[in-house]
Design an enzyme around this catalytic site. Structure first.
Site, mmCIF file in Angstrom:
data_model
loop_
_atom_site.group_PDB
_atom_site.id
_atom_site.type_symbol
_atom_site.label_atom_id
_atom_site.label_comp_id
_atom_site.label_asym_id
_atom_site.label_seq_id
_atom_site.Cartn_x
_atom_site.Cartn_y
_atom_site.Cartn_z
ATOM 1 N N THR A 43 -19.513 2.380 10.775
ATOM 2 C CA THR A 43 -19.046 3.213 11.895
ATOM 3 C C THR A 43 -18.684 2.221 12.989
ATOM 4 O O THR A 43 -19.344 1.175 13.114
ATOM 5 C CB THR A 43 -20.125 4.200 12.407
ATOM 6 O OG1 THR A 43 -21.226 3.440 12.891
ATOM 7 C CG2 THR A 43 -20.598 5.141 11.312
ATOM 8 N N HIS A 44 -17.660 2.499 13.729
ATOM 9 C CA HIS A 44 -17.146 1.543 14.729
ATOM 10 C C HIS A 44 -16.767 0.203 14.090
ATOM 11 O O HIS A 44 -16.771 -0.836 14.754
ATOM 12 C CB HIS A 44 -18.157 1.287 15.857
ATOM 13 C CG HIS A 44 -18.735 2.540 16.441
ATOM 14 N ND1 HIS A 44 -18.213 3.186 17.535
ATOM 15 C CD2 HIS A 44 -19.792 3.293 16.031
ATOM 16 C CE1 HIS A 44 -18.928 4.276 17.797
ATOM 17 N NE2 HIS A 44 -19.885 4.365 16.887
ATOM 18 N N SER A 104 3.297 -16.807 0.683
ATOM 19 C CA SER A 104 3.906 -17.280 1.923
ATOM 20 C C SER A 104 4.813 -18.450 1.583
ATOM 21 O O SER A 104 4.513 -19.246 0.689
ATOM 22 C CB SER A 104 2.803 -17.733 2.883
ATOM 23 O OG SER A 104 3.313 -18.709 3.773
ATOM 24 N N LYS A 136 -1.716 -18.543 0.421
ATOM 25 C CA LYS A 136 -1.729 -17.139 0.846
ATOM 26 C C LYS A 136 -1.496 -16.142 -0.284
ATOM 27 O O LYS A 136 -0.715 -16.363 -1.178
ATOM 28 C CB LYS A 136 -0.647 -16.901 1.918
ATOM 29 C CG LYS A 136 -0.906 -17.568 3.241
ATOM 30 C CD LYS A 136 -2.158 -17.060 3.941
ATOM 31 C CE LYS A 136 -2.017 -15.674 4.504
ATOM 32 N NZ LYS A 136 -1.216 -15.634 5.722
ATOM 33 N N GLU A 187 0.359 -3.217 3.958
ATOM 34 C CA GLU A 187 0.827 -3.245 5.358
ATOM 35 C C GLU A 187 2.003 -2.307 5.558
ATOM 36 O O GLU A 187 2.123 -1.630 6.584
ATOM 37 C CB GLU A 187 1.234 -4.665 5.745
ATOM 38 C CG GLU A 187 0.057 -5.627 5.811
ATOM 39 C CD GLU A 187 0.531 -7.073 5.828
ATOM 40 O OE1 GLU A 187 0.855 -7.552 6.918
ATOM 41 O OE2 GLU A 187 0.595 -7.703 4.751
ATOM 42 N N GLN A 224 21.276 21.148 12.309
ATOM 43 C CA GLN A 224 21.767 20.253 11.259
ATOM 44 C C GLN A 224 20.968 18.938 11.258
ATOM 45 O O GLN A 224 20.938 18.221 10.261
ATOM 46 C CB GLN A 224 23.257 19.971 11.480
ATOM 47 C CG GLN A 224 23.896 19.111 10.426
ATOM 48 C CD GLN A 224 25.414 19.140 10.533
ATOM 49 O OE1 GLN A 224 26.050 20.104 10.117
ATOM 50 N NE2 GLN A 224 25.986 18.107 11.117
ATOM 51 N N LYS A 272 17.907 17.465 8.561
ATOM 52 C CA LYS A 272 17.988 16.937 7.199
ATOM 53 C C LYS A 272 17.612 15.466 7.056
ATOM 54 O O LYS A 272 16.753 15.111 6.246
ATOM 55 C CB LYS A 272 19.395 17.174 6.640
ATOM 56 C CG LYS A 272 19.630 18.657 6.477
ATOM 57 C CD LYS A 272 21.030 19.025 6.122
ATOM 58 C CE LYS A 272 21.230 20.504 6.272
ATOM 59 N NZ LYS A 272 21.236 20.971 7.684
#
Ligand code: ARG
Length: 461
Positions: free
Chosen positions: A156-157, A278, A284, A291, A323, A326
């Site tokens: 929590t938090h 990366s 990486k 994301e 219109q 859409k």
């Protein structure tokens, strides 16, 4: 030359800018099939009620089939001058069928036509969305069953709160998506009324059979008020709001995948198939798909807000503003569809690291509530007092950075003399999580039961 469909009272052709702002053919061609389906049912009704001669209706019907084949074969020339899909199709129909084609537009207007076509399109899209959400649920349930007893920290938090199980955490999303799906079902039911026959806004003097049209298009009934029929875009707003809520759920999950896959958390490893590298940092493994699921939820919410804004000040009945319903909806649904698929793919492919989760679950004094509960249950303390006592013990333990289950009993007894060795049974994360057996709680047995329930539901569908 003036417009061939409505140009009777015009001497001049439209300005190029008017054509550019007015035309919707570049995007509404997407529901050509729904437009043709609705026209076929409409003309069949016109024949059945004797409004159009059977031979004309048959020629129109056949001509519409030809138009559809041309569109699907890529042989159809869409024209911006003809504004939208409705007039593009009708104009081509006239070339194929001749003057009889002009009878198709009896007792209808583009206003009820577009309302009908778009409902048919949205209805199909909701059915497809429901199916892909079920697939995502299945991927989550499968992982939840595998990890029904894998201990992880609950937060929590975003601070360690209490140990939970990974399976339990995943099932939280299964519940959310279950509600998304029930919203789809509700909205579909509400929108399943047929506006065709409302004509421009006032209905028609022709003896049409709207129930027949409604049935032919799979609607439950015709809409009851002609003005509302052509003014209502609630079904678009509802669909967008379902999409926005759902995209929000996926975004929260995506955020967790991003966090969990960091070396700092290390709870999961996303597969190579769902990670990117990366171009400068060779080490990486980036969670780009997660994301983007997080990021794209902004677009979906944006489409909802845009449409709410378009609709809010419109006087009844139809205005061309409508219109604008859409492109936002198409984009929102396409975006959501991609996000659902990406999420399902990441879930099915990811490798959780139970040891890392367990280590993290034990840190941050996450079993402090278990100690307080023990004081209530065994010593008979009121919970508020037990909370306070436990707080003092945690403060003491954290001075030397000692986990609760490693704190010498004497140190605890210095705070509360009635604590006995028995307490250690509740201080380990595994015991803590096992004890959460209340209905809906995180205990492994519960997770197996709930995952089993979902599996049965999903298999029956
Ligand atoms: N292309 C229009 C739309 O999407 C069709 C309805 C046009 N109706 C009209 N009265 N101009 O809303």
């Amino acid at each position: 030359m003036s417009n061939s469909m409505w140009g009777g009272r015009f001497a001049d052709a439209p300005d190029a800018v008017l054509e550019a702002i007015n035309a919707s053919i570049d995007f509404d061609r997407r529901f050509y099939a729904q437009d043709i389906r609705a026209s076929k049912v409409h003309v069949a009704m016109l024949a059945a009620t004797g409004i159009v001669a059977r031979e004309d209706a048959a020629a129109i019907f056949k001509g519409l089939t030809e138009v559809q084949a041309e569109i699907e074969a890529g042989n159809f020339t869409f024209s911006r001058a003809l504004e939208d899909i409705h007039m593009n199709i009708e104009s081509r129909l006239a070339e194929i069928v001749g003057p009889a084609a002009g009878r198709l537009h009896t007792a209808r207007s583009r206003n009820d036509q577009v309302a009908t076509d778009f409902r048919l399109f949205v209805r199909d899209a909701l059915d497809a969305l429901d199916l892909s959400l079920a697939q995502l649920q299945t991927a989550l349930v499968d992982k939840a069953i595998e990890h029904s007893a894998t201990v992880m920290p609950g937060f929590t938090h975003l601070q360690s709160a209490q140990p939970v199980t990974f399976g339990h955490h995943l099932l939280a999303y299964v519940e959310m998506i279950g509600r998304d799906r029930s919203r789809v079902t509700d909205a579909r039911k509400r929108m399943n009324e047929c506006p065709l026959g409302a004509a421009a806004l006032a209905g028609t003097s022709f003896p049409i059979d709207r129930t027949m049209t409604a049935r032919g298009l799979g609607f439950d009934r015709p809409t009851a008020n002609s003005i509302d029929s052509v003014s209502d875009r609630d079904f678009v707003l509802e669909t967008l709001s379902i999409a926005a809520i759902c995209a929000g759920h996926l975004s929260r999950f995506a955020e967790e995948l991003v966090l969990w896959s960091t070396p700092q958390f290390g709870f999961i490893k996303l597969s190579d198939r769902f990670s990117t590298g990366s171009s400068i940092m060779p080490q990486k493994r980036n969670p780009d798909a997660a994301e983007l699921v997080r990021g794209k939820s902004g677009r979906v919410t944006g489409a909802l807000v845009a449409m709410l804004t378009v609709m809010k000040g419109l006087p009844l009945a139809y205005s061309k503003d409508m219109q604008e319903d859409k492109e936002g909806l198409f984009d929102a649904l396409d975006t959501l569809d991609l996000c659902v698929a990406a999420t399902a793919g990441m879930v099915a492919d990811m490798t959780p690291d139970p040891a890392a989760m367990r280590r993290a679950a034990g840190s941050g004094y996450s079993t402090a509530t278990d100690l307080a509960d023990w004081l209530v249950r065994v010593v008979g303390m009121p919970f508020r007092e037990a909370h306070h006592v436990t707080g003092r013990i945690v403060a003491k333990a954290s001075e030397t950075d000692t986990p609760l289950e490693k704190l010498p009993i004497e140190e605890m007894q210095a705070v509360e003399p009635r604590i006995t060795e028995e307490v250690f049974e509740v201080l380990g994360v595994r015991n803590s999580v096992k004890s959460r057996t209340s209905y809906g709680g995180a205990a492994p047995d519960n997770v197996r039961e709930q995952a089993g329930r979902w599996r049965r539901i999903l298999r029956k569908e």
